[in-house]
Each structure stands twice: as structure tokens, then as C-alpha cells.
Motif scaffolding. Structure first.
Motif, short mmCIF file in Angstrom:
data_model
loop_
_atom_site.label_atom_id
_atom_site.label_comp_id
_atom_site.label_asym_id
_atom_site.label_seq_id
_atom_site.Cartn_x
_atom_site.Cartn_y
_atom_site.Cartn_z
N LEU A 89 0.31 24.79 2.74
CA LEU A 89 1.17 25.89 3.18
C LEU A 89 1.51 26.71 1.95
CD1 LEU A 89 3.58 23.84 5.47
CD2 LEU A 89 1.50 25.04 6.15
N ARG A 90 0.94 27.91 1.86
CA ARG A 90 1.13 28.75 0.68
C ARG A 90 1.64 30.12 1.11
NH1 ARG A 90 -2.45 32.28 -2.32
NH2 ARG A 90 -4.19 31.71 -0.96
N ALA A 91 2.72 30.57 0.49
CA ALA A 91 3.27 31.89 0.77
C ALA A 91 2.52 32.94 -0.02
CB ALA A 91 4.76 31.93 0.42
N THR A 92 2.09 33.99 0.66
CA THR A 92 1.35 35.06 0.00
C THR A 92 1.44 36.29 0.89
OG1 THR A 92 -0.78 35.67 -0.99
CG2 THR A 92 -0.86 34.37 1.03
N SER A 93 0.55 37.26 0.69
CA SER A 93 0.47 38.42 1.57
C SER A 93 -0.88 38.41 2.26
CB SER A 93 0.65 39.72 0.77
OG SER A 93 -0.37 39.83 -0.22
N ALA A 94 -0.93 39.02 3.43
CA ALA A 94 -2.19 39.14 4.18
C ALA A 94 -2.16 40.48 4.90
CB ALA A 94 -2.35 38.00 5.17
N GLY A 95 -3.10 41.36 4.58
CA GLY A 95 -3.08 42.69 5.16
C GLY A 95 -1.80 43.41 4.78
N ASP A 96 -1.11 43.93 5.79
CA ASP A 96 0.16 44.62 5.56
C ASP A 96 1.36 43.68 5.65
OD1 ASP A 96 -1.18 47.05 5.30
OD2 ASP A 96 -1.07 47.47 7.46
N LEU A 97 1.11 42.40 5.84
CA LEU A 97 2.20 41.44 6.04
C LEU A 97 2.52 40.73 4.73
CD1 LEU A 97 0.92 39.88 9.38
CD2 LEU A 97 2.53 41.77 9.08
N ASP A 98 3.81 40.71 4.39
CA ASP A 98 4.23 40.08 3.14
C ASP A 98 5.72 39.74 3.25
OD1 ASP A 98 4.43 39.17 0.56
OD2 ASP A 98 4.28 41.14 -0.38
N PRO A 99 6.07 38.45 3.19
CA PRO A 99 5.17 37.32 2.96
C PRO A 99 4.72 36.69 4.27
CG PRO A 99 7.44 36.57 2.82
CD PRO A 99 7.49 38.05 3.12
N VAL A 100 3.61 35.98 4.20
CA VAL A 100 3.14 35.13 5.29
C VAL A 100 2.66 33.82 4.68
CG1 VAL A 100 2.47 37.00 6.83
CG2 VAL A 100 0.83 36.11 5.19
N VAL A 101 2.44 32.84 5.56
CA VAL A 101 1.96 31.53 5.11
C VAL A 101 0.49 31.41 5.48
CG1 VAL A 101 2.25 29.03 5.28
CG2 VAL A 101 4.25 30.53 5.42
N VAL A 102 -0.32 30.96 4.52
CA VAL A 102 -1.74 30.72 4.76
C VAL A 102 -2.06 29.27 4.47
CG1 VAL A 102 -2.30 33.10 4.15
CG2 VAL A 102 -2.49 31.32 2.40
N ASN A 103 -3.20 28.81 4.98
CA ASN A 103 -3.59 27.42 4.72
C ASN A 103 -4.44 27.32 3.46
OD1 ASN A 103 -6.21 28.18 5.38
ND2 ASN A 103 -6.34 26.94 7.24
N GLY A 104 -4.98 26.14 3.21
CA GLY A 104 -5.72 25.91 1.98
C GLY A 104 -7.01 26.70 1.87
N ALA A 105 -7.55 27.17 2.98
CA ALA A 105 -8.75 28.01 2.96
C ALA A 105 -8.40 29.49 2.96
CB ALA A 105 -9.64 27.68 4.16
N GLY A 106 -7.09 29.80 2.92
CA GLY A 106 -6.65 31.18 2.86
C GLY A 106 -6.47 31.86 4.21
N PHE A 107 -6.53 31.08 5.31
CA PHE A 107 -6.39 31.67 6.63
C PHE A 107 -4.94 31.75 7.06
CE2 PHE A 107 -10.85 30.73 6.62
CZ PHE A 107 -11.40 31.75 7.36
N THR A 108 -4.61 32.88 7.67
CA THR A 108 -3.25 33.14 8.12
C THR A 108 -2.83 32.13 9.18
OG1 THR A 108 -3.60 35.50 7.72
CG2 THR A 108 -1.73 34.91 9.11
N LEU A 109 -1.58 31.68 9.09
CA LEU A 109 -1.02 30.76 10.07
C LEU A 109 -0.03 31.51 10.96
CD1 LEU A 109 -0.51 27.63 7.80
CD2 LEU A 109 -2.45 28.19 9.29
#
Length: 325
Positions: A89-109
Motif C-alpha cells: 500500500l503506497r501513497a502516490t498520485s495517479a492521473g489527476d488524483l493525488d493522493p491515492v493508494v497503489v499496490n506493489g505493481a503500481g496499480f490504483t486501488l
């Protein structure tokens, strides 16, 4: 019709939200921390181990955990056992969303509005779970954490007996149509699916207070009386117990990115960084002090918990020595 928002009622609702978050969370201990369910009571053998850092910085086995699905997609029975060994569980940004949580492969949860957070319950099964694969782990599995408070993480036992990770009490999922790390194709689907933020709330969605509709010409009711000194549970502290082993992981890139090198440091007292002056983000449990020169000298910064981008505190590529306070 006219709209009226009661300040006291909004405050009461906020207090209820705080109680829900605190009751659904578990306090942290020395690493690895044991996590009890955020939903119905389960046996102690189902506890999970929370570990600071990312899969790469903790040398997770290739092809296992979240890495079993490097291209996303639906769950595959042949990969199921390996995929349940760990998740991240890693907090980062994805697209226009910040922050979001992604998994170990970088996929949005994601989280599902039709689920329940207290007690935690998933209402997505069958075809729904094929489209939205739940984040499932084995009892005793590791959960690598970066930028998400460990007190927010829990799990529930699904109807099929598997264990699903929760954040802020909300069960979390991948979206099978996300085909690349950073995709957010599931955002807003059917107005019920949203990327999950580190506190369990919906990313990119309004969190409006409850609105009470009154008939035209009527007077608003008296504000409900609130306790003078409400006894609200205290949010569990992220600080470890005294005497436990502690460590910090320094990443050369921001957002705890695994595209660049990382280095771990542990131990009491002042520690000089093996490769100084390159850190752009860090994960740590509790308080950390860091300096711009060797032997804990020079300019200093103190942080409490993970830092996604050290440039935000004017300390990017500056850390030379640290002390785990």
C-alpha cells in the motif's frame, strides 16, 4: 425548499466519523506490527505483518504478491497462491488524483460505496469480484506500507473465507480494466467506485456534510446538545513502543518510487547515510531527525512518519546523517 446546515449537527457527524475511524483502526507496535481485523472478530492466527517500505526495499520475491499481476487484469487461479503472499500500500498520485493508494505493481486501488466500513463488509462477489478483484492475502502475510498510516489498515474475512485488506475500514480492490500502472479507469464507475486515499476516503469526490431539507417557511430545529467534553477515542499513535527495532528507508526518487535505488538504516544513535545526499523520499515509523552533514551536524529537519517528497521541506538530496528519535 431551503437548505439548512446545522453547525452543531455537522460537528456531531464529524465526531462520529472520528469514532468510526479510531474504532476501525489498530494501534501500531514494533515492526513487523500485527494487525487485527477491522471487521468481524477473527482468530489471532489471521493477523497480518505490517512492514515499512516498499516490496523492492524489503527484497520481496519476484513473481509473488502484487508482482504476480504486473499487467493488472483479472485474478488467475494459477497465480492465486503466489499473489496472496504479500501486498503493498503506497501513497502516490495517479492521473489527476493525488493522493491515492497503489499496490506493489503500481496499480490504483479502489473502494466501493455499496460496501460497509463499520463493521467492514464487502458487498462485491461473483462477477463483481471478477471485474474488481479484491486485495486478498493469506493469514500472516506481509503488507508493505509507504505513506499510509498503519493504524488505518485492517482486514475482513470474506464470505469465501479469504482475507481482504481494508483502509479506514473500507475493503479495497483493483480494477481489471486498468492495464498499466497509474491507470484510473475505475474512477467514478457507476458513481460508486472511487480510487482510495490513504485515509480510506474517496479520491476526487466531494465529502460534503449532511444537508437537511426543510419545508419552505418552517424554522430550523434547535441544535442538538453535544456533550461538554465528549469522550472520543484517541487516534492510535504511529510511534513505536520504546525499545523496539526501528529503521528508515531512503529512496532516491520522490513518492517512494522503486524505479531508483533505496537504502535502509537502523540502529540507535547518530547514523551516517551509506550513500549521502541522494534521498528524495523516505519511510519511517515514528520520529526521525536528519542532518545535512556527517555525524548529525549541519542543517537539521525532524519528521514524524513517511515523507513523499523531501523537496517540500527543502531537504531533497540533502540527507547525510540521521537519528531515529
Amino acid at each position: 425548499m431551503r437548505t439548512w446546515k446545522s453547525p452543531a449537527l455537522v460537528a456531531a457527524l464529524a465526531a462520529i466519523t472520528l469514532i468510526t475511524a479510531a474504532c476501525g483502526a489498530d494501534s501500531q507496535t514494533d515492526e513487523p506490527a500485527a494487525v487485527t481485523p477491522s471487521g468481524p472478530a477473527q482468530s489471532g492466527g489471521d493477523a497480518l505483518a505490517l512492514v515499512s517500505g516498499t516490496p523492492k526495499s524489503n527484497k520481496a520475491q519476484a513473481g509473488t504478491g502484487d508482482w504476480a499481476y504486473p499487467n493488472g487484469g483479472k485474478e488467475e487461479p494459477a497465480k492465486r497462491e503466489k499473489s496472496q503472499k504479500w501486498t503493498s500500500l503506497r501513497a502516490t498520485s495517479a492521473g489527476d488524483l493525488d493522493p491515492v493508494v497503489v499496490n506493489g505493481a503500481g496499480f490504483t486501488l479502489y473502494r466501493f460505496d455499496d460496501d460497509d466500513a463499520k463493521p467492514s463488509k464487502s458487498n462485491c462477489a461473483g462477477e463483481c469480484a471478477e471485474t474488481w478483484p479484491p486485495v486478498i492475502v493469506k493469514p500472516g502475510a506481509k503488507v508493505f506500507v509507504a505513506g499510509v498510516k498503519k493504524a488505518k489498515i485492517g482486514f475482513l474475512k470474506r464470505d469465501d473465507g479469504t482475507l481482504q485488506i481494508t483502509i479506514g475500514g473500507w475493503p479495497i480492490y483493483r480494477f481489471s480494466k486498468d492495464s498499466r500502472p497509474g491507470d484510473t479507469k475505475g474512477q467514478g464507475v457507476k458513481d460508486t467506485w472511487y480510487a482510495v486515499m490513504p485515509d480510506g476516503k474517496r479520491a476526487g469526490a466531494d465529502q460534503d456534510p449532511e444537508v437537511i431539507e426543510l419545508p419552505e417557511g418552517s424554522e430550523p430545529p434547535a441544535d442538538p446538545e453535544l456533550p461538554a467534553d465528549p469522550e472520543l477515542p484517541t487516534e492510535p499513535s504511529d510511534a513505536p513502543e520504546q525499545g523496539g527495532d526501528r529503521s528508515v528507508t531512503l529512496f532516491e526518487d520522490a513518492d517512494f518510487a522503486e524505479s531508483g535505488p533505496s537504502q535502509g538504516i537502523s540502529g540507535d544513535g547518530c547514523q551516517n547515510v551509506p550513500t549521502p545526499g541522494v534521498a528524495s523520499s523516505l519511510t519511517v515509523q515514528g520520529t526521525l531527525r536528519m542532518w545535512s552533514k556527517k555525524d548529525c551536524k549541519g542543517e537539521v529537519r525532524e519528521v514524524d512518519g513517511d515523507v513523499r517528497d523531501l523537496s517540500e521541506i527543502d531537504f531533497d538530496d540533502t540527507v547525510v546523517s540521521v537519528r531515529l528519535a
